[in-house]
Motif scaffolding. Structure first.
Motif, short mmCIF file in Angstrom:
data_model
loop_
_atom_site.label_atom_id
_atom_site.label_comp_id
_atom_site.label_asym_id
_atom_site.label_seq_id
_atom_site.Cartn_x
_atom_site.Cartn_y
_atom_site.Cartn_z
N VAL A 82 0.84 -1.20 0.00
CA VAL A 82 0.00 0.00 0.00
C VAL A 82 0.87 1.25 0.00
CG1 VAL A 82 -1.72 1.33 1.31
CG2 VAL A 82 -1.94 -1.16 1.12
N LYS A 83 1.89 1.26 0.85
CA LYS A 83 2.76 2.43 0.95
C LYS A 83 3.50 2.69 -0.37
CE LYS A 83 1.96 3.80 5.11
NZ LYS A 83 1.32 5.12 5.31
N ALA A 84 4.01 1.62 -0.99
CA ALA A 84 4.75 1.80 -2.24
C ALA A 84 3.84 2.31 -3.35
CB ALA A 84 5.39 0.47 -2.65
N ASN A 88 1.77 7.31 -6.43
CA ASN A 88 0.48 7.86 -6.89
C ASN A 88 -0.30 6.89 -7.75
OD1 ASN A 88 0.75 10.46 -5.62
ND2 ASN A 88 2.23 11.01 -7.21
N TRP A 89 -0.11 5.60 -7.50
CA TRP A 89 -0.88 4.59 -8.21
C TRP A 89 -2.25 4.34 -7.56
CZ3 TRP A 89 3.86 0.81 -8.28
CH2 TRP A 89 4.78 1.26 -9.22
N VAL A 90 -2.32 4.59 -6.25
CA VAL A 90 -3.58 4.42 -5.52
C VAL A 90 -3.70 5.55 -4.51
CG1 VAL A 90 -3.58 1.89 -5.75
CG2 VAL A 90 -2.59 2.95 -3.70
N ASP A 91 -4.91 5.75 -4.04
CA ASP A 91 -5.16 6.65 -2.90
C ASP A 91 -4.85 5.84 -1.64
OD1 ASP A 91 -6.36 7.94 -0.71
OD2 ASP A 91 -7.94 8.80 -1.94
N GLY A 92 -3.69 6.12 -1.03
CA GLY A 92 -3.21 5.29 0.07
C GLY A 92 -4.19 5.19 1.22
N THR A 133 -2.07 -4.32 13.01
CA THR A 133 -1.75 -3.60 11.79
C THR A 133 -0.79 -2.44 12.06
OG1 THR A 133 -2.65 -2.33 9.94
CG2 THR A 133 -3.85 -2.17 12.03
N TYR A 134 0.15 -2.26 11.12
CA TYR A 134 1.08 -1.13 11.17
C TYR A 134 0.37 0.17 10.80
CZ TYR A 134 4.16 -5.14 11.16
OH TYR A 134 4.74 -6.34 11.47
N HIS A 135 -0.83 0.06 10.25
CA HIS A 135 -1.64 1.22 9.92
C HIS A 135 -2.39 1.77 11.13
CE1 HIS A 135 -1.20 0.77 5.55
NE2 HIS A 135 -1.64 -0.47 5.60
N ALA A 136 -2.24 1.17 12.30
CA ALA A 136 -3.13 1.47 13.43
C ALA A 136 -3.22 2.96 13.74
CB ALA A 136 -2.69 0.70 14.68
N LEU A 137 -2.10 3.65 13.82
CA LEU A 137 -2.14 5.05 14.21
C LEU A 137 -2.74 5.93 13.13
CD1 LEU A 137 1.19 5.63 16.18
CD2 LEU A 137 -0.96 4.57 16.91
N GLU A 138 -2.31 5.74 11.89
CA GLU A 138 -2.82 6.58 10.81
C GLU A 138 -4.30 6.30 10.56
OE1 GLU A 138 -0.80 5.88 7.07
OE2 GLU A 138 -0.35 3.81 7.66
#
Length: 334
Positions: free
Chosen positions: A292-294, A299-303, A324-329
């Protein structure tokens, strides 16, 4: 032709009475009828703790994730709690590794000290201790070696010892991720014998030998020095075996069940949720995060949108909690 005609007749009779789009007309309506919702309380936030002072070292394959010395791990834990995330899971990276992973179960090991520090600073935060030897062995495998192979039964006492030292340090939940047979029974027995009967076990019950773990192995410095882990982690082609693993761990005393990875194993999460009456946890692993981050950086996806869609899909499949490492964001967006 007659069957097609019947189907068409049914559809035309239903329309225009039935218009599902009516409930999609506005953001408020969509929110009101949403079947699956996310909240920060659904997340468990992973932290990688290392020796030293003032260490906040970026993990190149995981943008936004860091190796943290204990004081920085405490600061991250405080931020998680402030955002409504109720729990962190800790992975320790020692300065010294050996064949038996002794720093994993040392009372003054890196993860044990980190548990105490975080518990002192944020006592209401739930700390999950990952129990495995791969970060602590010089060969990178999840147990002790005999004849070049991981010895299942010889590894069990070391895992039990690590579970006890982590629980005694203040860990609220013990999460064995090694995939040794019988480790839930061994850990439960050791915890009970040390008067830690109230410490629950979150079992990595269905942990697959996945290519999605690559960035984690950089973060935890735990890549095997030879071979791979297919001899003890599960074959990605197997689903019935996952249910067998889950059933065995439940019988041995697991209090919660995990499926790992999450995104390519949504069907397994769903089947496990239908099979057991215990909380089901899914691990949204490093490779899933890094993709997702890459893509977002290019700008291939809306992160943000893709992140939330993935997390929603994991919960929709049946996960009660998501590591998940996405927890905070994600919590900031919620």
């Amino acid at each position: 032709m007659g069957r097609l005609q019947t189907v068409y007749t049914v559809i035309t009779m239903a329309f225009p009475t039935h218009r599902p789009r009516r409930l999609r007309r506005s953001p408020v309506l969509r929110d009101m009828v949403r079947e699956t919702t996310l909240e920060p309380a659904d997340f468990i936030y992973p932290l990688f703790v290392v020796e030293g002072r003032d260490v906040r070292r970026p993990i190149t394959s995981m943008p936004g994730v860091f190796n943290l010395s204990i004081e920085h791990a405490v600061a991250e834990a405080k931020q998680a709690k402030a955002l409504g995330v109720p729990s962190v899971i800790l992975f320790g990276i020692p300065d010294h590794k050996d064949a038996r992973g002794t720093q994993g179960y040392a009372r003054e090991g890196i993860v044990q000290r980190a548990i105490r520090a975080i518990k002192d600073a944020v006592p209401e935060l739930q700390i999950v201790a990952d129990v495995c030897l791969c970060e602590y062995t010089d060969h990178g495998h999840c147990g002790v070696l005999e004849g070049g192979h991981v010895a299942n039964d010889a590894t069990l006492p070391l895992l039990a010892q690590m579970a006890v030292t982590c629980a005694q340090a203040g860990a609220d939940i013990i999460a064995p991720s090694d995939m040794m047979d019988g480790r839930i029974h061994s850990i439960r027995k050791a915890l009970d014998e040390c008067s830690l009967v109230d410490t629950p076990i979150l079992s990595y019950a269905a942990k697959y030998a996945s290519g999605f773990y690559g960035p984690f192995r950089e973060a935890a410095q735990s890549a095997p020095q030879f071979g791979d882990r297919r001899g003890y982690q599960m074959d990605p082609g197997n689903a019935r075996e996952a249910l067998k693993e889950v059933g065995l761990d439940v019988e041995e005393g697991a209090d919660m069940i995990m499926v790992k990875p999450a995104l390519s194993y949504l069907d397994i999460i769903h089947r496990v949720k239908e099979r057991v009456d215990l909380p089901v946890v899914a691990y949204n692993v490093s490779g899933e995060y890094s993709m997702v981050k890459a893509a977002a950086q290019n700008n291939w996806v809306d992160g943000d949108r893709v992140m939330m869609e993935i997390l929603t899909s994991i919960k929709r499949a049946g996960a009660d909690l998501i590591i998940t490492y996405h927890a905070l964001e994600a919590s900031k967006l919620l």
